[in-house]
Scaffold this active site. Structure first.
Site, PDB file in Angstrom:
ATOM      1  N   GLU A 390      -6.175   2.102  -9.821  1.00 32.72           N
ATOM      2  CA  GLU A 390      -4.858   1.864 -10.430  1.00 32.72           C
ATOM      3  C   GLU A 390      -4.833   0.697 -11.415  1.00 32.72           C
ATOM      4  OE1 GLU A 390      -1.930   1.590  -7.331  1.00 32.72           O
ATOM      5  OE2 GLU A 390      -1.693   3.755  -7.294  1.00 32.72           O
ATOM      6  N   GLU A 452      -3.886  10.271  -4.442  1.00 33.90           N
ATOM      7  CA  GLU A 452      -2.996   9.639  -3.450  1.00 33.90           C
ATOM      8  C   GLU A 452      -1.597  10.209  -3.595  1.00 33.90           C
ATOM      9  OE1 GLU A 452      -2.793   5.353  -3.167  1.00 33.90           O
ATOM     10  OE2 GLU A 452      -4.875   5.167  -3.837  1.00 33.90           O
TER      11      GLU A 452
HETATM   12  C1  GAL Z   1      -1.385   3.015  -4.014  1.00 31.84           C
HETATM   13  C2  GAL Z   1      -2.668   2.231  -3.824  1.00 31.84           C
HETATM   14  C3  GAL Z   1      -3.113   2.210  -2.384  1.00 31.84           C
HETATM   15  C4  GAL Z   1      -1.968   1.897  -1.488  1.00 31.84           C
HETATM   16  C5  GAL Z   1      -0.921   2.921  -1.706  1.00 31.84           C
HETATM   17  C6  GAL Z   1       0.231   2.793  -0.769  1.00 31.84           C
HETATM   18  O1  GAL Z   1      -0.736   2.641  -5.173  1.00 31.84           O
HETATM   19  O2  GAL Z   1      -3.667   2.787  -4.621  1.00 31.84           O
HETATM   20  O3  GAL Z   1      -4.148   1.302  -2.200  1.00 31.84           O
HETATM   21  O4  GAL Z   1      -1.507   0.633  -1.776  1.00 31.84           O
HETATM   22  O5  GAL Z   1      -0.442   2.802  -3.027  1.00 31.84           O
HETATM   23  O6  GAL Z   1       0.998   3.929  -0.857  1.00 31.84           O
END
Ligand code: GAL
Length: 753
Positions: A390, A452
């Protein structure tokens, strides 16, 4: 004479915070604590602690006496992971500093280690969040913890030795697959004559192909190629049958074998295409979860067996076909198990949103190299993640990381994980954290993987109201359903497998992100039931209610407007108090792109017919006409049973091996009681100790501690007393490690020093 590898995992002396002179050979370390590695610099509660507590510089000392050896033998000390920076001293002489906690490093100590006398290795371990080292410099949503948390060995090799081997299966789907074997040799002085390098491909104990050549290595890094071919069609490595072969490389000097290096390989073809992901020519929709490698109490300092267990949970309990090692190279034990059980892996470099200065970027590039060099033989790994998770675009930096990965390994695609669609694509596969629950199809990039979703959008604790725990599960289900709508989506890796410890500026205010489909102890929440239900019933029949059975635990008193049941049965038949409520079909209308859509149960909704009937809920599952499963949920509202369940009944008495022990209150049928409490008092006897809180206060009716062995053998008996439900015991047999220590889960023998 081949190489000797000695384990240095035992007999460390841990001194806590550094003090002046603590690395001097003569320093009085009699007051230090005797520990084994993996070791955490500070044991902590499972939540609600201050992470400042582990952020300090500590000292570890290891006395050792190397065996007498011929003059040209070379000696290295190998560290597999020290969090976060390590300055290593031998007999008072600084060998160097390694920065970065997730990749291995070595120091050559030839001529410095004195045979047959006491040598002192001292390690200053800096576990502060140094902004010169990835992932630090900005915010990070996870804790790194501290200490020498992976294994340490002493390696004695000949003057010319095999440093690494990349054995790359090629044309695996064809009639004549082959293995291109690149051997990296390290040579102190040019050997007097040519050496012979051989490579064997082995299936079990059987050699099925061999190749050899003469080599004249010079210097610390020469690479020599061999090709293993003409062994005909092979058994492919697959997620169902993860067949492994071995490539054994040997060096001979004048007829005498001087070194040997073995790696495991699997023949598989893994490709992301504009039409989705293909494994061995078959489209496979990726369904997986992100994993952090940390645990309650000891951070990442868990031994092989425990790290391996996570792969088993992901594969066998969550039925995932892929995991992402968010956000760093993880334990080799976890990855070994992925290779063995057929769990695909997206492995990535350390980092979280922040990109540092040029020195920081150099370390990230070194991490790309170190990750690939460590793991390039693993069939489970299908993607190298070469972007800081990110982060913003940085053309030159990411051109460099991609260039390194492609030059080192042309057999795997790269990816990188971002959170904005406009991001420049330098990798092969566009990895995107798309947390939008209404994301757009078709994918906006041709090779697209959703890396994710869910996560912080809907943190969910095991003790949350049933509406929330069920909705948590359904959010995962909806995304996988949407990804299933279009073949161009390679699939999705949800956030995340297990709750994890984090900084104060993330999570639920107790140092935890409750984003897991399982809790921090790896105990399933209802969302785990969704993942589990997606497997073929031939593999396992699954029937997991997404709710606990209560009459008024929902906003519209009268409850269970829509109770979701996660199952791979064809149909379910529901009874309350033995009275037939109806038959349920999977909800293909709303979830038709899933292999096994959830079922919805609304018998108790509407005009509160619960007044008419309240009793035990029973759900029977059918495949065709055959009843294949049945689950009962009690209506009594009584904490019925208490259990103590170790994951393993046998451990190695090396002072390192450990297993989880789950404490659980259920109803009389074994179904969850998420609001059950109670401080469970633990007593342990025999060669083991408790890693965890004692007494342990149940959370969501469950919890866990780990039991670590002491050196020795015998029977560990663990007694757990629940204040209301009585005492339960568990026994664990402990075997003394063989004279030459064998690592759990590995065939490799290491001697102890
Ligand atoms: C994302 C990140 C993860 C975690 C997640 C929580 O943005 O890549 O490491 O923080 O959010 O939902």
């Amino acid at each position: 004479m081949a190489r000797d590898v000695f384990s240095l995992d035992r007999d460390w002396l841990y001194g806590g915070r550094v003090v002046p002179g603590c690395t001097d050979p003569g320093f009085d370390d009699s007051g230090f604590e005797r520990v084994t590695v993996p070791h955490t610099n500070r044991v902590l509660p499972w939540h609600g602690f201050d992470d400042e507590e582990y952020r300090f510089v500590s000292v570890y000392r290891r006395h050792f006496t190397p065996p007498e050896m011929p003059g040209d033998r070379r000696v290295f000390v190998d560290f597999e992971g020290v969090m976060t920076a390590a300055t290593v001293t031998l007999n008072g002489e600084v060998l160097g500093e390694h920065r970065g906690g997730y990749t291995p490093f070595s120091f050559e100590i030839s001529g410095r280690a004195r045979p047959d006398e006491d040598n002192v290795l001292a390690v200053e371990v800096d576990s502060t969040e140094r902004e010169d080292i990835p992932p630090f410099g900005g915010n990070v949503d996870y804790l790194t913890f501290g200490g020498i948390y992976r294994e340490v060995s002493l390696r004695i090799v000949p003057a010319t030795f095999v440093e690494n081997v990349f054995a790359k299966p090629v044309d695996v789907m064809g009639e004549d697959p082959r293995v291109e074997v690149r051997c990296f040799l390290n040579s102190q002085d040019a050997p007097e004559g040519p050496l012979t390098l051989t490579a064997d491909l082995r299936d079990g104990g059987r050699t099925i192909a061999s190749a050899s050549r003469e080599v004249e290595p010079e210097g610390e890094g020469s690479a020599w190629d061999l090709v293993l071919d003409e062994f005909g069609p092979v058994e492919l490595w697959d997620i169902v049958t993860p067949k492994l072969y071995e490539v054994v490389v040997r060096l001979h000097e004048g007829g005498e074998r001087t070194d040997e290096y073995a790696v495991r390989v699997g023949f598989r073809e893994a490709r992301f295409t504009p039409g989705g992901f293909f494994l061995n020519g078959r489209r496979l929709k990726l369904r997986g979860l992100n994993r952090h490698q940390t645990y309650p109490y000891v951070g990442a300092a868990m031994p092989a067996r425990v790290q391996r267990r996570d792969a088993l949970i992901l594969k066998n309990e969550l039925k995932c076909n892929v995991a992402r090692t968010s956000h760093y190279p993880q334990s080799r034990h976890f990855l070994d198990c992925c290779d063995e059980v057929g769990l695909l892996v997206f492995e990535e470099i350390p980092g979280w949103q922040h990109i540092g200065d040029e020195g920081w970027k150099d370390l990230a590039c070194r991490d790309v190299e170190a990750m690939i060099r460590r793991d390039w033989n693993r069939p489970s790994i299908i993607l190298w993640g070469v972007r800081i998770n990110e982060s913003q675009d940085d053309h030159d930096f990411y051109a460099r990381t991609n260039g390194i990965a492609h030059a080192m390994d042309d057999s795997r695609q790269t990816s990188g994980v971002r959170y904005f669609f406009e991001s420049e694509l330098l990798e092969d596969v566009f990895g995107m954290n798309d947390f939008d629950p209404d994301f757009i199809a078709p994918p906006r990039h041709p090779l697209y993987l959703n890396t994710e979703f869910a996560g912080h959008m809907f943190p969910t604790k095991p003790i949350d109201n049933a509406e929330r725990t069920q909705e948590h599960a359904l959010r995962h289900a909806r995304v996988h359903h949407m990804l299933g709508a279009d073949d161009r989506f390679a699939g999705g890796i949800g956030w995340c497998a297990f709750d994890y410890n984090t900084h104060a500026n993330f999570g639920s205010g107790d140092r935890i992100c409750y984003h897991g489909v399982s809790d921090i102890f790896r105990i399933a929440k209802p969302a785990a039931g969704f993942y589990k239900s997606q497997c073929d019933p031939e593999e396992e029949v699954v029937l997991e209610p997404g709710f606990h059975w209560s009459i008024g635990d929902q906003s519209d008193y009268g409850g269970h407007g829509e109770g979701a049941i996660f199952s791979n049965c064809d149909r379910l038949v529901v009874y309350i108090a033995d009275e037939l409520q109806g038959e349920l079909a999977p909800d293909r209308e709303r979830f038709g792109n899933l292999p096994h859509p959830p079922f919805f149960f609304s018998a108790l909704s509407g005009t509160a017919p619960w007044r008419r009937v309240w009793g035990d809920l029973r759900i029977d599952g059918y495949l065709g006409d055959r009843k294949v499963a049945s689950r009962a949920l009690s209506s009594k509202g009584v904490d019925g049973r208490f259990s103590v369940e170790p994951d393993d009944s046998g451990l190695l008495g090396d002072g390192i091996d450990a297993t989880r022990v789950v404490l659980r209150v259920t109803d009389e049928f074994g179904s969850p009681r998420p609001f059950a409490t109670g401080a469970v008092a633990l007593e342990i006897e025999g060669p083991g100790e408790i890693v965890g809180e004692n007494p342990f206060a149940l959370f969501g009716g469950v919890g866990a501690v780990w039991v670590r062995t002491r050196e020795g053998e015998g029977t560990i008996s663990l007694r757990a007393k629940h204040p209301v439900l009585g005492t339960k015991s568990a026994r664990i047999e402990v075997k003394a490690p063989p004279g030459d220590a064998v690592e759990v889960g590995s065939a490799a023998e290491k001697k102890c020093l």
